[in-house]
Design an enzyme around this catalytic site. Structure first.
Site, PDB file in Angstrom:
ATOM      1  N   ARG A  51     144.542 -27.469 -43.902  1.00  0.00           N
ATOM      2  CA  ARG A  51     144.001 -27.433 -45.468  1.00  0.00           C
ATOM      3  C   ARG A  51     142.475 -26.391 -45.009  1.00  0.00           C
ATOM      4  NH1 ARG A  51     146.724 -31.513 -45.018  1.00  0.00           N
ATOM      5  NH2 ARG A  51     146.394 -31.385 -42.359  1.00  0.00           N
ATOM      6  N   THR A  52     141.862 -26.480 -43.570  1.00  0.00           N
ATOM      7  CA  THR A  52     141.060 -25.480 -43.574  1.00  0.00           C
ATOM      8  C   THR A  52     141.297 -23.728 -44.015  1.00  0.00           C
ATOM      9  OG1 THR A  52     140.012 -27.376 -41.779  1.00  0.00           O
ATOM     10  CG2 THR A  52     139.204 -24.595 -41.882  1.00  0.00           C
ATOM     11  N   LYS A  80     148.003 -11.012 -25.885  1.00  0.00           N
ATOM     12  CA  LYS A  80     147.870  -9.719 -24.776  1.00  0.00           C
ATOM     13  C   LYS A  80     146.403 -10.076 -23.727  1.00  0.00           C
ATOM     14  CE  LYS A  80     149.616  -7.249 -28.257  1.00  0.00           C
ATOM     15  NZ  LYS A  80     149.707  -5.165 -28.828  1.00  0.00           N
ATOM     16  N   ARG A 101     138.792 -20.316 -36.535  1.00  0.00           N
ATOM     17  CA  ARG A 101     138.470 -20.978 -35.756  1.00  0.00           C
ATOM     18  C   ARG A 101     138.912 -21.007 -34.681  1.00  0.00           C
ATOM     19  NH1 ARG A 101     141.494 -26.497 -37.740  1.00  0.00           N
ATOM     20  NH2 ARG A 101     139.855 -26.884 -38.845  1.00  0.00           N
ATOM     21  N   HIS A 129     132.107 -28.880 -37.119  1.00  0.00           N
ATOM     22  CA  HIS A 129     133.292 -28.029 -38.536  1.00  0.00           C
ATOM     23  C   HIS A 129     132.231 -28.784 -39.919  1.00  0.00           C
ATOM     24  CE1 HIS A 129     136.675 -27.662 -40.629  1.00  0.00           C
ATOM     25  NE2 HIS A 129     137.691 -28.009 -40.375  1.00  0.00           N
TER      26      HIS A 129
END
Length: 304
Positions: A51-52, A80, A101, A129
């Protein structure tokens, strides 16, 4: 240049303004279709999301902009060993704004210190959030007409639930708001949140393990899932994951105008039999997320 790392960085006036813009977008989408033409949003998701991430991308496309980025850490140079700071400096050369995120608390704050473009925290571990909180606030505003004089029940994982922590902080600034905190003992809200946000402001709250007993007094029921990814012990997760399951029979004593919210994804904490109940607002909440993120992008890019 402005970032959004924590919902508390926004004043209530700024939140009200963004909600007003989001509602105008809902009413007049065509007026916003070219607002970000020529602008690029980078979505840097070091942790899975549906969703986000997609709502950010849909938001930018509907503003006429473009999107680039990655949806997991393994598809970036983080695999890496590249640092967050170096990733941000690199991506800032290609994009006008970044939604990020990360599983580590504080990573977006570190990123913002090095970034040459606005950073939006799209979730950092169990910490914050803010755009989900803006989504919740827009939904509450639409469903309840404002933020004052409400009793809000939070149910489920209140210890690790970053959406719960952010929404409690945001709602604590409005008048006559009361919280009912429903969870097993092991998943109660952190002590710092009680002391720094609730006790310090004299906000009324009740901690309980009884969902059905709390139901009749709630204006809003905010359900959350027990998050496997926040547990170090699989046995603890299995023991607690089904602590609260919302079913139609548990809503028998709920108010007819109560709103049921959930940040999603759900596992089984809300029965699918509840989906057709007119009080279930969680899929409307998903759509509201796109509109409020459109308003946020416009604000941070200083687009009128």
């Amino acid at each position: 240049m402005r970032h959004l790392i924590d919902i508390m960085e926004l004043s209530t006036e700024e939140i009200d303004d963004m909600i007003a813009v989001a509602k105008d977008i809902i009413a007049h989408p065509g007026d916003y279709a070219e607002k970000c033409r020529g602008k690029k949003l980078a979505t840097l998701f070091f942790e899975p999301s549906t969703r986000t991430r997609l709502s950010f991308e849909a938001a930018m496309y509907e503003l006429g902009g473009n999107v680039l980025g990655f949806s997991e850490a393994q598809s970036s140079s983080a695999a890496k060993g590249e640092s967050v700071s170096d990733t941000i400096r690199t991506v800032g050369a290609y994009a006008d704004i970044i939604a990020m995120r990360h599983p580590k608390e504080g990573a977006p704050m570190v990123a913002s210190a090095k970034s040459t473009v606005p950073i939006i925290n799209a979730g950092d571990g169990g910490h914050n959030h803010p755009t989900q909180t803006l989504t919740d606030l827009l939904t509450i505003s639409i469903e309840k007409g404002g933020f004052e004089n409400l009793t809000i029940g939070f149910c489920g994982d209140l210890k690790f639930g970053r959406t719960v922590h952010s929404l409690i902080g945001a709602m604590s600034r409005y008048k006559n708001v009361r919280f009912v905190l429903i969870s097993p003992e092991e998943l109660k809200i952190p002590e710092y949140l009680k002391h720094e946000t609730l006790d310090s402001k004299g906000i009324e709250y009740l901690e309980t393990t009884d969902l059905e007993g709390a139901m009749p007094e709630l204006d809003i029921l905010y359900m959350t899932r027990v998050q496997r990814e926040r547990f170090f012990n699989e046995q603890d997760y299995i023991r607690l994951k089904d602590s609260y399951i919302l079913t139609p029979d548990k809503l028998e004593n709920a108010r007819e105008d109560m709103s049921i919210l959930h940040p999603l994804p759900r596992v089984n904490e809300i029965s699918i039999a509840v989906d057709d109940d007119p009080r279930a607002k969680y899929f409307k909440q998903v759509l509201n997320g796109k509109f409020i993120r459109m308003a946020l992008i416009l604000k941070l890019l200083e687009v009128k």
